[in-house]
Design an enzyme around this catalytic site. Sequence first.
Site, PDB file in Angstrom:
ATOM      1  N   HIS A 193      -7.014 -32.568 -13.207  1.00  0.00           N
ATOM      2  CA  HIS A 193      -7.243 -32.641 -11.766  1.00  0.00           C
ATOM      3  C   HIS A 193      -7.938 -33.937 -11.366  1.00  0.00           C
ATOM      4  O   HIS A 193      -7.796 -34.410 -10.246  1.00  0.00           O
ATOM      5  CB  HIS A 193      -8.003 -31.409 -11.284  1.00  0.00           C
ATOM      6  CG  HIS A 193      -7.117 -30.217 -11.247  1.00  0.00           C
ATOM      7  ND1 HIS A 193      -7.063 -29.317 -12.258  1.00  0.00           N
ATOM      8  CD2 HIS A 193      -6.179 -29.847 -10.348  1.00  0.00           C
ATOM      9  CE1 HIS A 193      -6.144 -28.409 -11.977  1.00  0.00           C
ATOM     10  NE2 HIS A 193      -5.592 -28.704 -10.830  1.00  0.00           N
ATOM     11  N   GLU A 195       4.765 -21.241 -12.615  1.00  0.00           N
ATOM     12  CA  GLU A 195       4.086 -22.183 -13.497  1.00  0.00           C
ATOM     13  C   GLU A 195       3.732 -21.555 -14.841  1.00  0.00           C
ATOM     14  O   GLU A 195       3.050 -22.145 -15.653  1.00  0.00           O
ATOM     15  CB  GLU A 195       2.840 -22.771 -12.816  1.00  0.00           C
ATOM     16  CG  GLU A 195       1.884 -21.756 -12.237  1.00  0.00           C
ATOM     17  CD  GLU A 195       0.728 -22.386 -11.467  1.00  0.00           C
ATOM     18  OE1 GLU A 195       0.469 -23.597 -11.622  1.00  0.00           O
ATOM     19  OE2 GLU A 195       0.066 -21.666 -10.707  1.00  0.00           O
ATOM     20  N   ASP A 251       1.343 -26.888 -15.031  1.00  0.00           N
ATOM     21  CA  ASP A 251       1.007 -25.747 -15.868  1.00  0.00           C
ATOM     22  C   ASP A 251       2.219 -25.237 -16.640  1.00  0.00           C
ATOM     23  O   ASP A 251       2.083 -24.790 -17.768  1.00  0.00           O
ATOM     24  CB  ASP A 251       0.405 -24.620 -15.017  1.00  0.00           C
ATOM     25  CG  ASP A 251      -1.068 -24.883 -14.745  1.00  0.00           C
ATOM     26  OD1 ASP A 251      -1.786 -25.225 -15.701  1.00  0.00           O
ATOM     27  OD2 ASP A 251      -1.490 -24.789 -13.588  1.00  0.00           O
ATOM     28  N   CYS A 287       6.002 -28.475  -6.845  1.00  0.00           N
ATOM     29  CA  CYS A 287       4.780 -29.175  -6.441  1.00  0.00           C
ATOM     30  C   CYS A 287       3.995 -29.711  -7.636  1.00  0.00           C
ATOM     31  O   CYS A 287       2.910 -30.226  -7.475  1.00  0.00           O
ATOM     32  CB  CYS A 287       3.910 -28.273  -5.581  1.00  0.00           C
ATOM     33  SG  CYS A 287       3.406 -26.771  -6.428  1.00  0.00           S
TER      34      CYS A 287
HETATM   35  C1  PEP Z   1       0.988 -27.140 -11.348  1.00  0.00           C
HETATM   36  O1  PEP Z   1       0.475 -26.453 -12.223  1.00  0.00           O
HETATM   37  O2  PEP Z   1       2.032 -27.802 -11.513  1.00  0.00           O
HETATM   38  C2  PEP Z   1       0.351 -27.238 -10.024  1.00  0.00           C
HETATM   39  C3  PEP Z   1       0.934 -27.890  -9.035  1.00  0.00           C
HETATM   40  O3  PEP Z   1      -0.867 -26.665  -9.863  1.00  0.00           O
HETATM   41  P1  PEP Z   1      -2.240 -27.311 -10.370  1.00  0.00           P
HETATM   42  O4  PEP Z   1      -1.937 -28.709 -10.851  1.00  0.00           O
HETATM   43  O5  PEP Z   1      -3.181 -27.313  -9.220  1.00  0.00           O
HETATM   44  O6  PEP Z   1      -2.657 -26.393 -11.450  1.00  0.00           O
HETATM   45 MG    MG Z   2      -1.008 -25.019 -11.691  1.00  0.00          MG
END
Ligand code: PEP
Ligand code: MG
Length: 541
Positions: free
Chosen positions: A190, A432, A456, A503
């Site tokens: 993140h 995911e 994920d 996403c």
């Molecule tokens: C993902 O896991 O691809 C996602 C968009 O969620 P995050 O990166 O916030 O876990």
């Molecule tokens: Mg995720």
Amino acid sequence: MKKLQGIGASKCICIGKAFLYIVEPLEINDKEKDNISVEKKEEILQKSIKASEEGIQELCKKMKARGADKEAEIFQAHLLFLEDPIITEKITELIGQGFSIIASVSRAFEENVNAMEQMENIYFRERAKDIRDVSERLIRSILHKPKSNLLSLPYPAIVVARDLTPSDTASLDKKNVLGFVTEVGGITSHTAILAEALGIPAVVGTKGIIDLVKDKDILILDGNDGEIIIEPDGEALRHYKKKIVRIEKEKEELEKIKFLDAITKEGKRIEISANIGRTEDAGIALQEGAEGVGLFRTEFLFLDRTTTPTEEEQFRAYKTVLEKFGSKPIIVRTLDIGGDKQIPYLNLDKELNPFLGVRAIRLCLMRKELFKTQLRAILRASIYGKVRIMYPMIAIKEEIEQANKALKEVKAELIKENIAFDKNIEVGIMIEIPSAALSADELADYVDFFSIGTNDLTQYTFAADRTNQNLNYLYKPLHPAMLQLIKMTIDASHKKGKWTGMCGELAGDPELIPELVGMGIDELSMSPSKIPEAKKIIRNL
Ligand code: PEP
Ligand code: MG
């Protein structure tokens, strides 16, 4: 001149002086006694209290100047702890008993911390962390070992750190930070995602950087190729300055198309949306040409604070974003806390495998009050624009059923209270977890839409912790295993007439975009800075 290879996390290049951000742990012997006179110790103590006070006031001022009044209040409270007579009298008592000044301060504060940590009430337990923070500040001041913080850098610099937490990254001094390099971290951590969203050049997972760099060394940071050059020679400097000019030129070209639709030559339109984490990102996303928000990571509203945001605070945040986007759709993802996003004040249990633990929807279903407060805030905001709700980390259909049950209860409450909300609000899930992709056909019956979270999905498909830089070789987005899961999901949802977006970071990967369009993806949601290039690629297909 030395070259190091890391992982490019934000597509920009910068050249500047290094600033090492090293948090040295304090080693305290709280039984230590010494022969220094009581008067001398009192004198040192008073001086250090004053210096700490000044440090806290400075932070307070900076927070206010950035419009972060709420965060400023936290530091106001720190000032009160520093002057708390119960603590200061205890320090004086311990000094009188011959304890060293550090031992006295540490014991006096710890006594209070322990008492508060035992309390039932979360508010008091939270204060314990603040008191410990103040104690550490005072001890560092006595030892003349101040903890550097990233809110205000002494000069425009490239921050070099072992690691940065998402909150460190969110609170970077944007005026003076030119970029950052970390020793650990992978491309989908993140922290890296936040760097991309903030448009800060960044390279993560650069092994050995801390030992090789000194404060003020000149660095070239190439967020494109993940390269770091320490003390570059003239030729390297010339090469990179040229590269910066070339990138600027490409950016100018993208400026011209970023507000156009992403339509292929055959006339297929793909929605291009933004991933955002904070209300401020909404403006940035619109400037880059976002046609909506495909992922609002609401957990970022929970960072940089010491208590859970209230329903009212959350409502205002969602309303702000919805109003900014007008009729453009916003997918608000319910809380995804856990994994690498730890929120200390939620007092989550320590887990051996946080990424496989009580994370996201699992946490929300266990902490219904947390979940319902968020759902209420989203529903109340839903009349200010077009909002869709998305549950993260769904593994099986029963989780959707439980989450929908909570949603139904919240809707009933609002109806009873005569509070307006969008009665036709759509509900979707993130795909995911491999089990969700493999049963997309069944899950499609329970939702209005899917959004594929490839960060994920990659992590769980290859069983490779997404933040572990030693496992970056397992991030194989183009691997047949991933492509098959993506294709299965899109096909299953389309068969049932459902919309499917993506996403995860892959959605903005120039290499994969053509393939995703070919598979029939309906939307791609990405860091705002990637939107113009994605549109360019699709318009040329
Ligand atoms: C993902 O896991 O691809 C996602 C968009 O969620 P995050 O990166 O916030 O876990
Ligand atoms: Mg995720």
